[in-house]
Motif scaffolding. Structure first.
Motif, short mmCIF file in Angstrom:
data_model
loop_
_atom_site.label_atom_id
_atom_site.label_comp_id
_atom_site.label_asym_id
_atom_site.label_seq_id
_atom_site.Cartn_x
_atom_site.Cartn_y
_atom_site.Cartn_z
N LEU B 226 0.84 -1.21 0.00
CA LEU B 226 0.00 0.00 0.00
C LEU B 226 0.87 1.25 0.00
CD1 LEU B 226 -2.84 -1.10 2.47
CD2 LEU B 226 -3.06 -0.67 0.00
N LYS B 227 1.97 1.17 0.72
CA LYS B 227 2.91 2.29 0.76
C LYS B 227 3.52 2.53 -0.63
CE LYS B 227 7.28 3.58 2.95
NZ LYS B 227 8.51 2.94 3.41
N LEU B 228 3.90 1.40 -1.28
CA LEU B 228 4.46 1.52 -2.63
C LEU B 228 3.44 2.11 -3.59
CD1 LEU B 228 6.42 -1.86 -3.11
CD2 LEU B 228 7.38 0.38 -2.58
N GLN B 229 2.20 1.62 -3.50
CA GLN B 229 1.15 2.11 -4.40
C GLN B 229 0.89 3.59 -4.18
OE1 GLN B 229 -0.07 0.44 -7.04
NE2 GLN B 229 1.35 -1.19 -6.43
N ALA B 230 0.91 4.02 -2.90
CA ALA B 230 0.71 5.44 -2.60
C ALA B 230 1.82 6.27 -3.26
CB ALA B 230 0.68 5.65 -1.09
N LYS B 231 3.03 5.71 -3.23
CA LYS B 231 4.17 6.39 -3.84
C LYS B 231 3.99 6.49 -5.36
CE LYS B 231 8.25 4.17 -3.92
NZ LYS B 231 9.49 3.61 -3.36
N TYR B 232 3.51 5.40 -5.97
CA TYR B 232 3.32 5.43 -7.43
C TYR B 232 2.24 6.45 -7.81
CZ TYR B 232 6.04 1.12 -7.11
OH TYR B 232 7.01 0.21 -6.83
N LYS B 233 1.26 6.61 -6.94
CA LYS B 233 0.21 7.59 -7.18
C LYS B 233 0.79 9.01 -7.12
CE LYS B 233 -4.60 8.32 -6.03
NZ LYS B 233 -5.63 8.21 -5.01
N LYS B 234 1.62 9.21 -6.11
CA LYS B 234 2.24 10.52 -5.92
C LYS B 234 3.17 10.87 -7.09
CE LYS B 234 5.12 12.54 -2.45
NZ LYS B 234 6.05 12.11 -1.41
N MET B 235 3.78 9.83 -7.64
CA MET B 235 4.73 9.98 -8.75
C MET B 235 4.09 10.52 -10.03
SD MET B 235 6.84 6.65 -9.69
CE MET B 235 7.75 6.05 -8.32
N GLN B 236 2.75 10.42 -10.10
CA GLN B 236 2.07 10.80 -11.35
C GLN B 236 2.34 12.25 -11.75
OE1 GLN B 236 0.60 8.37 -13.21
NE2 GLN B 236 1.26 7.01 -11.55
N CYS B 237 2.69 13.08 -10.76
CA CYS B 237 2.94 14.49 -11.08
C CYS B 237 4.25 14.67 -11.87
CB CYS B 237 2.97 15.32 -9.80
SG CYS B 237 4.39 14.94 -8.77
N GLU B 238 5.04 13.62 -12.01
CA GLU B 238 6.30 13.72 -12.75
C GLU B 238 6.12 13.46 -14.25
OE1 GLU B 238 8.76 14.96 -11.34
OE2 GLU B 238 8.38 14.60 -9.21
N THR B 239 4.89 13.25 -14.67
CA THR B 239 4.61 12.95 -16.08
C THR B 239 5.16 14.04 -17.00
OG1 THR B 239 2.58 11.91 -15.38
CG2 THR B 239 2.76 12.39 -17.71
N ARG B 240 5.87 13.61 -18.02
CA ARG B 240 6.44 14.56 -18.99
C ARG B 240 6.08 14.13 -20.39
NH1 ARG B 240 9.78 14.94 -14.57
NH2 ARG B 240 11.19 16.72 -14.42
N TRP B 241 5.79 15.10 -21.24
CA TRP B 241 5.51 14.81 -22.65
C TRP B 241 5.84 16.05 -23.46
CZ3 TRP B 241 2.15 16.51 -19.11
CH2 TRP B 241 1.31 17.56 -19.45
N ASP B 242 5.80 15.87 -24.77
CA ASP B 242 6.20 16.93 -25.68
C ASP B 242 5.29 16.84 -26.91
OD1 ASP B 242 7.72 18.92 -26.82
OD2 ASP B 242 9.40 17.62 -27.37
N THR B 243 5.06 17.97 -27.56
CA THR B 243 4.20 17.92 -28.76
C THR B 243 4.82 18.71 -29.90
OG1 THR B 243 2.98 19.88 -28.05
CG2 THR B 243 2.03 17.73 -27.46
N ARG B 244 4.41 18.40 -31.11
CA ARG B 244 4.75 19.16 -32.31
C ARG B 244 3.49 19.31 -33.16
NH1 ARG B 244 8.66 19.46 -29.79
NH2 ARG B 244 10.85 19.22 -30.32
N ASP B 245 3.13 20.55 -33.45
CA ASP B 245 2.06 20.85 -34.40
C ASP B 245 0.73 20.15 -34.09
OD1 ASP B 245 4.01 22.30 -35.86
OD2 ASP B 245 4.63 20.46 -36.88
N VAL B 246 0.33 20.10 -32.83
CA VAL B 246 -0.90 19.38 -32.52
C VAL B 246 -2.16 20.26 -32.57
CG1 VAL B 246 0.13 17.52 -31.15
CG2 VAL B 246 -0.49 19.67 -30.03
N ASP B 247 -1.98 21.58 -32.44
CA ASP B 247 -3.15 22.45 -32.27
C ASP B 247 -4.15 22.34 -33.42
OD1 ASP B 247 -2.13 23.15 -29.90
OD2 ASP B 247 -1.33 25.11 -30.52
N ASP B 248 -3.65 22.43 -34.65
CA ASP B 248 -4.58 22.42 -35.79
C ASP B 248 -4.68 21.03 -36.43
OD1 ASP B 248 -2.08 22.21 -36.89
OD2 ASP B 248 -2.54 23.48 -38.63
N ALA B 249 -4.09 20.02 -35.78
CA ALA B 249 -4.01 18.70 -36.41
C ALA B 249 -5.36 17.99 -36.43
CB ALA B 249 -2.98 17.84 -35.69
N GLU B 250 -5.61 17.26 -37.51
CA GLU B 250 -6.80 16.38 -37.53
C GLU B 250 -6.40 14.95 -37.15
OE1 GLU B 250 -8.35 15.74 -41.53
OE2 GLU B 250 -6.65 16.81 -42.40
#
Lengths: 185, 352
Positions: B226-250
């Motif tokens: 349960l402690k590990l799972q709580a840690k994995y939940k807390k870790m979600q704020c570290e999510t990183r991603w990047d985009t290129r040209d998504v705004d007008d994309a279909e």
């Protein structure tokens, strides 16, 4: 601008170095470059090639289906990569050791006696790769010649001034080779 | 010395990045296509008074990492797919013992001994356990040589923050290719948080530190989980991603690592053919950018996932989108690199 090039030959002909010089030159100009060597079992058979992509935009793929230029330093490379030149693209063939002609008629083909020129200018066929780089530069012109000269000086710096000078000479000879010795088809 | 732009191979950049990230100890066993990592570290680490050991096997490597990490050192190993498979038992132990460390996988074709050509067939292994039990590692997916250099430091930092293993999931292309990257030859060592839990001697402390992955009492192990799972939940704020040209994309293309590079070219080709395509690239594969993908895909016609696998990450993309937008998949296996032209064709098809 997006320029995709394959440089191919025997292991030891300096094709990876040729590609490295191109990528280094692009970096000198502050534009993007990728250099991807072939690796794997085919290298043990004695052939080597690399793919160089240069662009003034962010580079996505370091590989392509077809290429703007293909440099074939030996016959197996010509046979393997001739089909990879895009229509209207350029092919350079080391005629010193490639006895056959290209069969494509929809690309520009240049025959460069790279080994002979290197031997004549530098006293060694070792600089054939840089002669070929000069020839490539004279027909594609995507980078400034000065950048390539700077790259030569940087990459060969650890080998001493005489090696730098010899390669600069080879590059210059390659640059003028197609005006004197070679035939375009 | 100030950092400068250098034409650098991905594997070499990763090795220099590990040094800049304060790696104290490297343990590894050779395997293509990551051999430049131990090669560079074999001479750069001793020069700096740090530890380099070529272990007798991958099993030994990961257990050496376990020990060094328990002693509070920044420890890492690097391998490629079959070698990483051998490390899974140790990785599960490390996760249970809550030790920070770095595992690098420069993926090659599988399954089995497979090939030495690039692949992304180890996504499931990296992100869905790999070893036994309910655990996660933080998984980072670089897409260029610059990130190969920067991610070891980031991985160590995140691993320390959450006391968990971090993995860098690269592939044979990223390892072998050269690109200009800003590399520091002699970066100052990073500030490492104090590890009060480390088993590095009592040092006058009142209590004894113990590192352990055996919790024999079911309720005790449940609580630990349960402690590990709580840690994995807390870790979600570290999510990183990047985009290129998504705004007008279909059409939205989702891809990571080298596939994202291929997909970026595919998107550019598609735009030339009149189809507006954009790219979303997960940088952390765990934690996965579930919400960013769902949000980004919401107003798109279709989503295309590109991987060098039979379709692994696509499952997480489908879960994220939850049926709201159709998701297509295009992948190649065995070390075959999908061509940007083919990716473009799939994008154009999807738009029709």
């Amino acid at each position: 601008m997006l320029e995709q090039t394959i440089l191919a030959g025997f292991g030891g002909q300096g094709v990876l170095m040729m590609g490295k010089l191109l990528a280094q030159s692009a970096m000198e100009e502050g534009i993007s470059a990728t250099w991807l060597p072939s690796y794997g079992p085919e290298m043990r058979g004695g052939t080597a090639n690399c793919i160089v992509v240069i662009s003034d935009d962010e580079i996505g793929s370091p590989v392509s289906e077809s290429y703007d230029a293909v440099v074939a330093m030996n016959q197996p490379s010509l046979e393997k990569f001739e089909s990879k030149v895009r229509p209207g693209g350029t092919m350079l063939i080391n005629k010193s050791i490639v006895p056959i002609k290209a069969s494509r008629d929809d690309v520009e083909v240049y025959y460069v006696a790279a080994n002979d020129i290197a031997e004549h200018e530098c006293g060694s066929t070792q600089a054939a790769n840089v002669v070929m780089l000069g020839a490539l530069q004279s027909v594609r012109q995507k980078l400034k010649s000065h950048s390539i000269e700077k790259a030569i000086a940087y990459v060969f710096a650890s080998k001493g001034q005489s090696v730098i000078d010899s390669n600069l000479k080879a590059f210059a000879a390659g640059m003028t080779s197609l005006h004197q010795n070679a035939t375009a088809c | 010395m100030p950092a400068k732009m250098q034409l650098t191979k991905g594997n070499e950049a990763l090795a220099m990045g590990a040094i800049a990230g304060g790696c104290d100890c490297f343990f590894g066993y050779p395997i293509t296509p990551q051999n430049e990592v131990p090669e560079v570290l074999s001479y750069e680490m001793p020069k700096r008074g740090r530890v380099f050991v070529q272990a007798e096997s991958e099993v030994a490597s990961i257990n050496m990492v376990y020990g060094a990490a328990a002693a509070g050192k920044r420890a890492m190993t690097s391998s490629s797919s079959p070698g990483v498979s051998l490390m899974m038992e140790g990785l599960s132990y490390i996760a249970c013992a809550e030790l920070p460390c770095l595992i690098v996988n420069v993926m090659r074709g599988g399954p089995g001994l497979g090939s030495i050509t690039p692949s992304q067939g180890d996504y499931f292994q990296a992100c869905k356990g790999g070893g036994h039990g309910d655990y996660h590692s933080i998984v980072l997916a670089p897409w260029n040589v610059q990130e190969m250099y920067e991610f070891p430091a980031l991985a160590f930092e995140l691993a320390d923050r959450y006391r968990c293993p971090a993995m860098i999931l690269a592939d044979g292309v990223l390892g072998a290719m050269m690109e200009p990257a800003i590399i520091a030859d002699n970066a100052p060592p990073p500030t490492v948080p104090e590890k009060t839990w480390a088993t590095n001697g009592r040092n006058g402390r009142a209590h004894k530190n113990v590192v352990n992955s055996l919790v024999i009492d079911p309720y005790g192990l449940r609580d630990h989980n349960l402690k590990l799972q709580a840690k994995y939940k807390k870790m979600q704020c570290e999510t990183r991603w990047d985009t290129r040209d998504v705004d007008d994309a279909e059409i939205l293309v989702v891809a990571y690592g080298i596939s994202a590079r291929l997909a970026l070219s595919g998107c550019k080709l598609a735009r030339k053919e009149g189809v507006k395509a954009g790219l979303l690239r997960p940088i952390t594969l765990y934690p996965f950018p579930t919400e960013p993908i769902a949000e980004c895909a919401a107003n798109k016609k279709r989503v295309l996932v590109v991987e060098l696998s039979a379709g692994q990450m696509v499952e997480d993309v489908r879960l994220a989108i939850n049926g709201r937008v159709p998701v297509d998949f295009y992948g190649e296996m065995g070390g075959v690199i999908p061509s940007p032209v083919e990716i473009c064709r799939k994008i154009v098809e999807a738009a029709q």
